[in-house]
Design a protein around this motif. Sequence first.
Motif, PDB file in Angstrom:
ATOM      1  N   GLU A  43      41.536  49.259  40.898  1.00 28.10           N
ATOM      2  CA  GLU A  43      40.515  48.643  40.051  1.00 28.10           C
ATOM      3  C   GLU A  43      41.031  48.275  38.665  1.00 28.10           C
ATOM      4  N   HIS A  46      41.521  44.235  37.834  1.00 27.37           N
ATOM      5  CA  HIS A  46      40.424  43.422  37.304  1.00 27.37           C
ATOM      6  C   HIS A  46      39.812  44.044  36.044  1.00 27.37           C
ATOM      7  N   ALA A  47      39.840  45.382  35.949  1.00 27.72           N
ATOM      8  CA  ALA A  47      39.225  46.044  34.795  1.00 27.72           C
ATOM      9  C   ALA A  47      39.969  45.728  33.503  1.00 27.72           C
ATOM     10  N   ALA A  50      38.941  42.276  32.434  1.00 22.43           N
ATOM     11  CA  ALA A  50      37.579  42.277  31.903  1.00 22.43           C
ATOM     12  C   ALA A  50      37.544  42.864  30.497  1.00 22.43           C
ATOM     13  N   MET A 352      39.564  52.452  31.126  1.00 23.26           N
ATOM     14  CA  MET A 352      38.827  51.635  32.084  1.00 23.26           C
ATOM     15  C   MET A 352      39.038  52.102  33.526  1.00 23.26           C
ATOM     16  N   ILE A 376      32.181  48.835  29.325  1.00 20.55           N
ATOM     17  CA  ILE A 376      32.374  47.676  30.202  1.00 20.55           C
ATOM     18  C   ILE A 376      31.889  48.076  31.598  1.00 20.55           C
ATOM     19  N   VAL A 379      32.539  44.327  35.932  1.00 23.03           N
ATOM     20  CA  VAL A 379      33.902  43.819  36.043  1.00 23.03           C
ATOM     21  C   VAL A 379      33.954  42.848  37.220  1.00 23.03           C
ATOM     22  N   HIS A 382      35.392  43.803  40.792  1.00 26.48           N
ATOM     23  CA  HIS A 382      35.522  45.264  40.811  1.00 26.48           C
ATOM     24  C   HIS A 382      35.632  45.819  42.231  1.00 26.48           C
ATOM     25  N   HIS A 408      31.388  48.293  38.208  1.00 28.62           N
ATOM     26  CA  HIS A 408      32.570  49.117  37.919  1.00 28.62           C
ATOM     27  C   HIS A 408      32.188  50.474  37.347  1.00 28.62           C
TER      28      HIS A 408
END
Length: 575
Positions: A43, A46-47, A50, A352, A376, A379, A382, A408
């Motif tokens: 993860e 993408h985190a 973001a 994150m 956040i 995401v 996610h 997320h």
Amino acid sequence: MKIAVIADPHFHDIDYRQGVGRGDKVAVRTLADTNASTRVFNESFHATKALLDDIVRRGISLVVVAGDLTDDGQQSTMVAATALLADYSRRFGVRFVATAGNHDLYGSHGRHQSKRFLNADGSHTLVTSDPAMEQGDSVERIVSDEMYCGGYGAAIPAMGAYGFFRSEGDLHWECPFGTDDRLEARAFEIVSADGRTVRRMVDASFLVEPLEGLWLLSIDANVFEPRNGDLDSRLEKSYHDSTDAGWNSMPRNKGFVLDWMKDVAARANAAGKRLIAFSHYPIIDPLNGTSADEAKLLNDTSFLRRTPLPEASKVAAATGINVHFSGHLHINDTAVFRDGDDWLVNIAVPSMVGFPPAYKIVDVGGERLDIETVIIADVPGHDAAFPYYRIEAARERTSAAVTEAENHADFLSRHLAEMVRHRYLPKEWPRDLAALVPQLNLGDLDRLAGTTVPLTSGDAFTFLASAGEPDAPDWQGLPLFEMLVDWYRLRKGREVALDFIDPARIAAYRHLAGRFAAGAWPEGCLQDRLASFMQMMMDWLASAPSRDFSVDLATGEVTSKNHLGRTVLRQTGSA
């Protein structure tokens, strides 16, 4: 002037099969490894994007990275992580200033890494940099140099653009050894405890002035102390890992850095510079004074092993740096240390890839530092690894409940519950208490608090059977396991965790804590241990502001700022 402080991205490139060279181009770590770890892996891909997108949207162009930029320092991961940051620098003008974390490098020579990657059918392949692991059981193995985690000589040049070397446009740059930024000019001797083994090691600390009036002090608190004996200097086992040592090893092994910090703080004050210090490790006890209760309840835990001792905090506070940002523990926390006229505030920045997913925005103008914590939750992408997790779970006949997460933040909250179930309870909790947790509810705790008879864990069920079922409010049916997960949410998230816990639960926990606190329990009995458990939760609820707050730069006073219009993100279950 605002800067963003992020910590522990642990970036892992799921688009690249590390060293495998297959056509699928997917490098997804197993769900089994994810559930057993204190962080998630896939993860992060993408985190991290973001996180950076949110920073760019807010118009912030200076980002501090408090260590562990990479998953585990693998050569291929370092290339992918630095390429991502370079892309944001090129497209949006973002300047990154960093410190190295314990996952980014290892000593002078580095160390081997081995990771399990999922195949299309839910099985896995072990990819390793260690040729010795090439032969073994029936699991497919691939040996690749790209999995190797480098030492200072490889990792620091790879991250060199993040302040480790002088950059054109910097108004000032120095390190503890002077103004020569070559690594060979930044080495020191580190000695084993018995004084018989001496190694040359690099210290990567630096001070940079990227903008007029702002000094960023990056402190390399990684310590690789040689073990006693004439061991091979190239091997990981020849050193004490800095993961647990952190600041506790700094006074003995890197006193020259502390002396330099004191000199930097004095010059910053004299020149009217705003000084922001950061390292990967916390300088102050992140358990906010609950270490004694944790030791009594759980004995030896990873948090306790990584807790800075008061002596280390005292030495750091005496340098006059006053405000320090840290990562490493993946928690949200504000801790204050005072010793006479000396004071120090440590602001722990979340990650994150662990609960809660957030970062800090720091307004460095005026006589106060204003800090905002940004969660956040959403995401894009996610759930990219979820299909692979489900295939793995079906093959292994295990649960893939985490893939039901709505976003997320929800995923990380569920992941924390899995950690409690599969890691913390079996590894950190005493067996008798761990056995009780899945079988009791809050009503049972209420009845245990109501008796004056001290009990052992073995007495609990006999007593509860004789006590009967009370006419109780709805909250008494809540499983104790759910409370334990909330306990860990508060332990890791402090004020931010309240976004994920129903207020009715908090009210019930306060009620129970009051009931246990009112008792006079013999030390070591079940109620005494449960009272410690409750008191720790109450201490975290009463800890220093850690969401949106200000630090008075003259006194060190930390005051909360009203946070209006926040989005409440209730957890959706721990199964």
